[in-house]
Scaffold this motif. Structure first.
Motif, PDB file in Angstrom:
ATOM      1  N   ALA A 142       0.825  -1.209   0.000  1.00 50.49           N
ATOM      2  CA  ALA A 142       0.000   0.000   0.000  1.00 50.49           C
ATOM      3  C   ALA A 142       0.857   1.256   0.000  1.00 50.49           C
ATOM      4  O   ALA A 142       0.553   2.233  -0.707  1.00 50.49           O
ATOM      5  N   GLU A 143       1.937   1.262   0.776  1.00 49.13           N
ATOM      6  CA  GLU A 143       2.830   2.419   0.788  1.00 49.13           C
ATOM      7  C   GLU A 143       3.457   2.626  -0.580  1.00 49.13           C
ATOM      8  O   GLU A 143       3.575   3.752  -1.064  1.00 49.13           O
ATOM      9  N   TRP A 144       3.896   1.520  -1.207  1.00 51.30           N
ATOM     10  CA  TRP A 144       4.477   1.636  -2.543  1.00 51.30           C
ATOM     11  C   TRP A 144       3.454   2.224  -3.513  1.00 51.30           C
ATOM     12  O   TRP A 144       3.768   3.137  -4.287  1.00 51.30           O
ATOM     13  N   GLU A 145       2.210   1.718  -3.483  1.00 47.58           N
ATOM     14  CA  GLU A 145       1.222   2.169  -4.464  1.00 47.58           C
ATOM     15  C   GLU A 145       0.852   3.632  -4.273  1.00 47.58           C
ATOM     16  O   GLU A 145       0.737   4.381  -5.243  1.00 47.58           O
ATOM     17  N   LYS A 146       0.679   4.045  -3.032  1.00 50.95           N
ATOM     18  CA  LYS A 146       0.364   5.460  -2.801  1.00 50.95           C
ATOM     19  C   LYS A 146       1.492   6.339  -3.314  1.00 50.95           C
ATOM     20  O   LYS A 146       1.249   7.356  -3.971  1.00 50.95           O
ATOM     21  N   ALA A 147       2.728   5.963  -3.006  1.00 53.16           N
ATOM     22  CA  ALA A 147       3.879   6.745  -3.470  1.00 53.16           C
ATOM     23  C   ALA A 147       3.943   6.775  -4.985  1.00 53.16           C
ATOM     24  O   ALA A 147       4.228   7.809  -5.597  1.00 53.16           O
ATOM     25  N   ALA A 148       3.668   5.624  -5.636  1.00 49.85           N
ATOM     26  CA  ALA A 148       3.758   5.531  -7.094  1.00 49.85           C
ATOM     27  C   ALA A 148       2.707   6.392  -7.778  1.00 49.85           C
ATOM     28  O   ALA A 148       2.960   6.958  -8.844  1.00 49.85           O
ATOM     29  N   LYS A 149       1.532   6.501  -7.194  1.00 54.41           N
ATOM     30  CA  LYS A 149       0.462   7.289  -7.814  1.00 54.41           C
ATOM     31  C   LYS A 149       0.761   8.780  -7.789  1.00 54.41           C
ATOM     32  O   LYS A 149       0.206   9.547  -8.573  1.00 54.41           O
ATOM     33  N   GLY A 150       1.617   9.206  -6.895  1.00 59.04           N
ATOM     34  CA  GLY A 150       2.053  10.602  -6.908  1.00 59.04           C
ATOM     35  C   GLY A 150       0.978  11.611  -6.560  1.00 59.04           C
ATOM     36  O   GLY A 150       1.059  12.766  -6.974  1.00 59.04           O
TER      37      GLY A 150
END
Length: 246
Positions: A142-150
């Motif tokens: 979840a942390e990766w995805e939130k960061a990736a979405k910018g």
């Protein structure tokens, strides 16, 4: 959830899209929010809700627009999209380079050599060890995805259409059967970290270049049954998750 420190391997397609793809690597490491703002070389991801996951039909439709090797099952794990809350955390702005990895781990397993290229051909255990040795950890999925979405809700971090020059993927110069002949990113294989525009959080290569390991174990129903605050999947059959594209 321990967000004391993070860095980014089973695969779940989403924000980066299926037309992006290269090799397993360590991506950004992460950590809990430091005092006085983000630590050097890291971006601060604010606390709050975001929509994790997406509509599998959209991913499949975008795939077949550019490629004749798409399968619907690739996108099933994106559903259902759900709103979740994460605490504040920090994450590295760049993928881990080969020079950084070799300095800490004493070896460079990469196929495509170059000090400023992202390290690849890395196991989950090696990625986890590297991050711990530098005082951080792998991010949760979840942390990766939130960061990736910018901070945006578009299909890609730059908008809703695939474009050349926005990420490194298997384009016209690639020698794989699934290459995208409509695009040209300027690199036959991996690109030096930070070669493409950053996303809204100032992070580079969260789409494309190399797949990135995350902390979680894989569970097919994680988006249906997982917690809505600071989720992290552990246990099950021990398969790990990689995110992004390569």
């Amino acid at each position: 959830m321990d967000t004391s420190k993070l860095s980014p391997f089973y695969e779940r397609f989403s924000i980066s899209g299926v037309v992006l793809f290269l090799m397993f690597a360590i991506a950004p490491c992460a950590q809990a929010q430091g005092k006085g703002g983000a630590s050097p070389g890291m971006a601060l991801i604010p606390a709050g809700e975001f929509v994790q996951g997406g509509n599998p039909q959209i991913g499949f439709r975008l795939c077949v627009e550019h490629n004749d090797h798409c399968e619907r099952k690739w996108f099933r794990d994106e559903a259902p999209p759900r709103r979740i809350h994460l605490n504040t955390y920090e994450i590295d702005t760049h993928e881990v380079t080969q020079a950084e990895f070799k300095k800490v781990m004493g070896a460079n397993p990469s196929k495509f050599k170059g000090d400023n290229l992202p390290v690849e051909n890395v196991t989950w255990q090696e990625a986890d060890t590297y991050c711990r040795k530098v005082g951080k950890r792998l991010p949760t999925e979840a942390e990766w995805e939130k960061a990736a979405k910018g901070g945006v809700n578009t299909i890609y971090q730059w908008g809703n259409r695939m474009e050349s020059g926005k990420a490194n993927f298997c384009d016209a110069a690639c020698d794989e059967r699934w290459k995208e002949n409509q695009f040209q990113d300027g690199y036959e294989h991996t690109a030096p970290v930070g070669s493409f525009p950053p996303n809204g959080y100032g992070l580079f290569d969260m789409a494309g270049n190399v797949y990135e390991w995350v902390q979680d174990d894989y569970a097919y129903d994680a988006y249906r049954k997982g917690p809505r605050r600071n989720p992290r999947v552990s246990g099950r059959d021990g398969m790990k998750i990689m995110r992004g594209g390569s």
